[in-house]
Write an enzyme that holds these catalytic residues in place. Structure first.
Site, PDB file in Angstrom:
ATOM      1  N   TRP A 197       0.858  -1.195   0.000  1.00  0.00           N
ATOM      2  CA  TRP A 197       0.000   0.000   0.000  1.00  0.00           C
ATOM      3  C   TRP A 197       0.894   1.245   0.000  1.00  0.00           C
ATOM      4  O   TRP A 197       1.871   1.314   0.756  1.00  0.00           O
ATOM      5  CB  TRP A 197      -0.894  -0.041   1.246  1.00  0.00           C
ATOM      6  N   ASP A 256      -1.239  -5.549   9.388  1.00  0.00           N
ATOM      7  CA  ASP A 256      -2.144  -4.488   8.949  1.00  0.00           C
ATOM      8  C   ASP A 256      -3.410  -5.179   8.460  1.00  0.00           C
ATOM      9  O   ASP A 256      -3.391  -5.870   7.439  1.00  0.00           O
ATOM     10  CB  ASP A 256      -1.480  -3.687   7.814  1.00  0.00           C
ATOM     11  N   LYS A 297     -13.439  -0.145   5.525  1.00  0.00           N
ATOM     12  CA  LYS A 297     -13.983  -0.955   4.442  1.00  0.00           C
ATOM     13  C   LYS A 297     -15.100  -1.864   4.938  1.00  0.00           C
ATOM     14  O   LYS A 297     -16.164  -1.907   4.365  1.00  0.00           O
ATOM     15  CB  LYS A 297     -12.892  -1.833   3.828  1.00  0.00           C
TER      16      LYS A 297
HETATM   17  C1  LMR Z   1      -6.671   2.402  -0.847  1.00  0.00           C
HETATM   18  O1  LMR Z   1      -5.629   1.740  -0.875  1.00  0.00           O
HETATM   19  O2  LMR Z   1      -7.272   2.770  -1.868  1.00  0.00           O
HETATM   20  C2  LMR Z   1      -7.276   2.735   0.478  1.00  0.00           C
HETATM   21  O3  LMR Z   1      -6.608   2.111   1.504  1.00  0.00           O
HETATM   22  C3  LMR Z   1      -7.483   4.190   0.686  1.00  0.00           C
HETATM   23  C4  LMR Z   1      -6.240   4.930   1.062  1.00  0.00           C
HETATM   24  O4  LMR Z   1      -6.262   5.629   2.078  1.00  0.00           O
HETATM   25  O5  LMR Z   1      -5.235   4.840   0.355  1.00  0.00           O
END
Ligand code: LMR
Length: 414
Positions: free
Chosen positions: A144, A225, A261
């Protein structure tokens, strides 16, 4: 200086324009796009079949109950947040019969959703890991987009371990294990509990057992996470299996949870940070230190989202309704995978697209190149992150064929 003693130039004249956020910036670009066909497949946020944001019925009902409650007030929460929310959140993650829950050895604080949990957790680790341990965190490659900055801000050296195999669009398990075996003891190991973001590729139950062994033998500090509990399979318990495996084996670990989510509470910033400890005494001291991290950052957390989540988790009727809705969301995403796959195959788009069906959670990691993604945006008004991730949750039966047509085109021309 001007005669009046004012600076003639701005004090911030030298400040450079920052680039847009790679994920949140996609929504800004989508908003600004005037084309009626535009699609937002960037941010991971669930949409209905009509493409609209979805407020869960269980959430609406909980909100009504909160409004009608004469005991409701707007006082400050404790620094560690809503105690009932914290209790229910950690129980949801670890399970009511978890040895750590039964022995009362989990320190939990409310957090500003998953990001806040990671940030406070990273800060705590950076301050309180034994001094002989390195301040190194291992993140999956890719991960991420925000993970690197969060840990870097807390003073960690960021390293990556192999995770995604571009050739198979699956897990590079051998590479992952080799990289983790080479990690210095005491390093922090960031693991996505389920529905890996951005790849949608998770280790199998057997591979999780091997990862537990590597973590234990390498004396790594696991940091889970868990932003998608319930979104991978539709089942909250099944999706927590990895975390429970580690806790039940007696490991100490850190866990970040988000209700963005799975309860659709994106803007409420409802999350939790738990530190699983060896004893109740240690957990009490850890919690006191977590409060010292939080107080100078934002004093105490907001109450509304946590109050909703606590009611939804704690009230049997709302809990049952939530689980039903959660399964409905997960099922709709699975259906979208099938629709997109069928549409791609029907158009004879070259390549093996079966990964669309195999990957799980909100996203599909398509392997499309940056120029192909850029063409999707500029020509087709399909907004996505430029690493080729698409949010399956943003698709519908009407928009999936359009996306397939767009993908077929960019695969040819870019
Ligand atoms: C995403 O990866 O789209 C979500 O977790 C939103 C974010 O805050 O990045």
């Amino acid at each position: 200086m001007s005669p009046e003693g004012q600076l003639t130039e701005s004090t911030w004249e030298h400040v450079q324009q920052a680039p847009p956020d790679p994920i949140i910036g996609v929504t800004d670009a989508w908003r600004a796009d005037p084309d009626p066909r535009k699609l937002n497949l960037g941010v991971g946020a669930y949409r209905t079949e009509e493409g609209k944001p979805y407020v869960l019925k269980a959430v609406r009902e909980a909100e009504q109950q909160i409004l009608a409650d004469p005991a409701m007030n707007k006082e400050y929460l404790p620094i560690s947040g809503n105690p009932e929310f914290n209790r229910l959140a950690r129980t949801l993650a670890l399970g009511p019969s978890s040895p750590a829950i039964l022995q009362n050895r989990v320190a939990t604080v409310q957090a500003l959703s998953g990001t806040g949990a990671l940030r406070v957790g990273a800060e705590f680790l950076s301050t309180h890991l034994p001094s002989a341990f390195p301040r190194i965190v291992y993140l999956p490659s890719p991960t991420w987009g925000n993970h690197k900055s969060i840990f870097a801000k807390a003073g960690f050296q960021v390293r990556e371990y192999r995770y995604f195999c571009a050739a198979t669009r699956g897990l590079d398990f051998a590479g992952m294990v080799a990289d983790l075996k080479a990690a210095p003891p005491g390093s922090v190991l960031l693991l996505h509990a389920c529905a890996h973001n951005p790849t949608g590729v998770d280790p199998s139950p057997e591979q999780w057992k091997q990862l537990l062994k590597v973590t234990t033998e390498g004396q790594l500090i696991p940091f889970f996470d868990m932003a998608y509990q319930g979104f991978a399979s539709g089942d909250l318990d099944a999706d927590a299996a990895s975390v429970r495996l580690f806790v039940d084996a007696g490991l100490e670990l850190v866990l970040g949870q988000s209700f963005a989510k799975n309860m659709g509470l994106y803007g409420e910033r409802a999350g939790a940070l738990s530190v699983v400890c060896k004893s109740k005494e240690v957990a009490t001291r850890v919690e006191s230190q977590l409060k010292l991290v939080i107080r100078p950052m934002y004093s105490n957390p907001p109450m509304h989202g946590a109050a909703i989540a606590a009611r939804v988790m704690g009230d049997p009727k709302l809990n049952a309704l939530w689980k039903e809705e959660l399964r409905g969301m997960a099922d709709r995403i699975k259906l979208m995978r099938q629709v997109l796959y069928d549409q791609l195959v029907a158009r004879n788009v070259p390549g093996d697209w079966s990964f669309v069906l195999k990957q799980i959670g909100m996203f599909s990691f398509t392997g499309m190149t940056r120029p192909q993604c850029e063409l999707l945006v500029s020509k087709w008004h399909v907004h996505l992150t430029l690493d080729g991730r698409i949010s399956m949750a943003g698709l519908s039966a009407t928009t999936a064929p359009y996306l397939a047509e767009a993908i077929a085109d960019v695969m040819k021309s870019a």
